[in-house]
Design an enzyme around this catalytic site. Sequence first.
Site, PDB file in Angstrom:
ATOM      1  N   HIS A 207     -13.365  -8.977 -18.863  1.00  0.00           N
ATOM      2  CA  HIS A 207     -13.717  -9.473 -17.519  1.00  0.00           C
ATOM      3  C   HIS A 207     -12.783 -10.605 -17.077  1.00  0.00           C
ATOM      4  CE1 HIS A 207     -17.607  -7.383 -18.265  1.00  0.00           C
ATOM      5  NE2 HIS A 207     -17.456  -7.887 -19.483  1.00  0.00           N
TER       6      HIS A 207
ATOM      7  N   GLU B  42       5.941  -7.599  -9.812  1.00  0.00           N
ATOM      8  CA  GLU B  42       5.208  -7.193  -8.607  1.00  0.00           C
ATOM      9  C   GLU B  42       5.683  -5.847  -8.097  1.00  0.00           C
ATOM     10  OE1 GLU B  42       4.099 -11.182  -6.250  1.00  0.00           O
ATOM     11  OE2 GLU B  42       6.192 -11.049  -6.819  1.00  0.00           O
TER      12      GLU B  42
ATOM     13  N   SER C  93      12.295 -18.722  -3.705  1.00  0.00           N
ATOM     14  CA  SER C  93      11.789 -18.615  -2.343  1.00  0.00           C
ATOM     15  C   SER C  93      12.806 -19.257  -1.412  1.00  0.00           C
ATOM     16  CB  SER C  93      10.443 -19.333  -2.242  1.00  0.00           C
ATOM     17  OG  SER C  93      10.232 -19.777  -0.914  1.00  0.00           O
TER      18      SER C  93
ATOM     19  N   LYS D 282       9.790 -22.590  -6.268  1.00  0.00           N
ATOM     20  CA  LYS D 282       9.195 -21.315  -6.670  1.00  0.00           C
ATOM     21  C   LYS D 282      10.022 -20.522  -7.681  1.00  0.00           C
ATOM     22  CE  LYS D 282       5.880 -19.622  -5.361  1.00  0.00           C
ATOM     23  NZ  LYS D 282       5.531 -19.000  -4.084  1.00  0.00           N
TER      24      LYS D 282
ATOM     25  N   ASN E  35      13.730  32.085  -3.671  1.00  0.00           N
ATOM     26  CA  ASN E  35      12.419  31.650  -4.182  1.00  0.00           C
ATOM     27  C   ASN E  35      12.409  31.496  -5.706  1.00  0.00           C
ATOM     28  OD1 ASN E  35      11.761  31.801  -1.529  1.00  0.00           O
ATOM     29  ND2 ASN E  35      10.400  33.581  -1.696  1.00  0.00           N
TER      30      ASN E  35
END
Length: 461
Positions: free
Chosen positions: A157, A291, A278, A284, A111
């Site tokens: 915004h 991402e 792609s 593409k 522990n």
Amino acid sequence: MSNKMWGGRFASGPDAIMEEINASIDFDRHLYRQDIAASKAHADMLAKQGIIAADDAKKIAHGLDTILSEIEGGKFAFKRALEDIHMNVESRLTDMIGAPAGRLHTARSRNDQVATDFKLWVRDTIDTLDAALSLYQIALAERALEHAATVMPGFTHLQTAQPVTFGHHLLAYVEMAGRDRGRFADARKRLNESPLGSGALAGTSFDLDRDMTAAALDFDRPTANSLDAVSDRDFALETLAAASITAMHLSRFAEEIIIWTSPLTGLVKLSDKFTTGSSIMPQKRNPDAAELVRAKTGRIIGALNGLLIVMKGLPLAYAKDMQEDKEGVMDALSALSLAIAAMAGMVGDLVPDMAKMKKAAGEGYATATDLADWLVRTFNIPFREAHHITGRIVAAASAKGVPLHRLTLEEMQAVEPKITGDVFSVLSVDRSVKSRVSYGGTAPKNVKAQAKKWLKKLAKE
Ligand code: ARG
């Protein structure tokens, strides 16, 4: 066969599924370096205190060094039946040096051992992340200096608000990364107490020198309460919280890169190095790295949530639930390290389309505030009134379908007769950013000074 480390009171071995759910070796093997360092410190201290013979300590240290090179050389056979890294190492030590190996675990429990090892691992990882964040900041500040005067649209915004410079925008992320590093540094400071010598939960009857092991492992001091030391994981949580905030910052920037590289805005291009194609659409160019940085943030925040939930119902002291702390932390911190490297790479790689940025900066009546400020300064008109006049001029431009600087002086005077030809000087986006000289503002000379200040500071680290 019962477990050779703890099987004294057991007649038979565990069910296969018991062994599988109980074993942590598949992930806690990553703690091998820390486990061996802590064991060496412990053995040294036991010998100095006269708890074990100096000769045994020497054999233990030598055996542990050999195990370290076996593991690093890929020659170590990790065994699931031995549950975890601690027992794998100790068992191998027993095979190598025999009886003295059995003395290593004197005045120690798994522990306090695991709490020590994991703290050391988290501490090492914080140091690596800090260095990576520093490189990311350097990459940002260098590009900021290069683009101190490159005008781009500033948004609120996600609507065009006021022109800013690209350099100013990049420096915003340098500031965030600076605070992120501060959070990791804080976590590191609080983490840096040694649990070693806390035993299973109550301390030990042996006369240990906990200051000695703490110093040997570069801890600031030993922990002051054995129950707390073996059963808290706030050091891991705090690190995950810092990691989550860092990842959230990276994710916002990744999101911006995704917006900027979209043909919808086309403000920025990434080279082939940081885009993918792609399999069906030949045209593409996808910003996959950005991402994935955005997505990894979910995993990192998930790890923080996961561990908070594991910990929140545990009575003191240790419970096996706590073994679940490592996978999430290890996964999250390695995801973060990759995300930082990917962002630093993209920062170096991205090429702003300066003409497009400038054009976009002027769209949406982005210099309307400059016009209102000019009315205030030139005619001492109260700002609220100037705002109203400007609003009517914007409406006139909008009705005519032109930007502000394409209205004629007469058209503006129809709204406010006081206006003179000087007004055109404040309607350009370059003038707008140049005028934002307040401390922290976007004026190119401010941005240049801030970028230089950061680069100087970062070079000294
Ligand atoms: N593998 C365990 C963990 O990660 C080590 C501690 C085990 N302690 C125990 N009392 N069973 O937490």
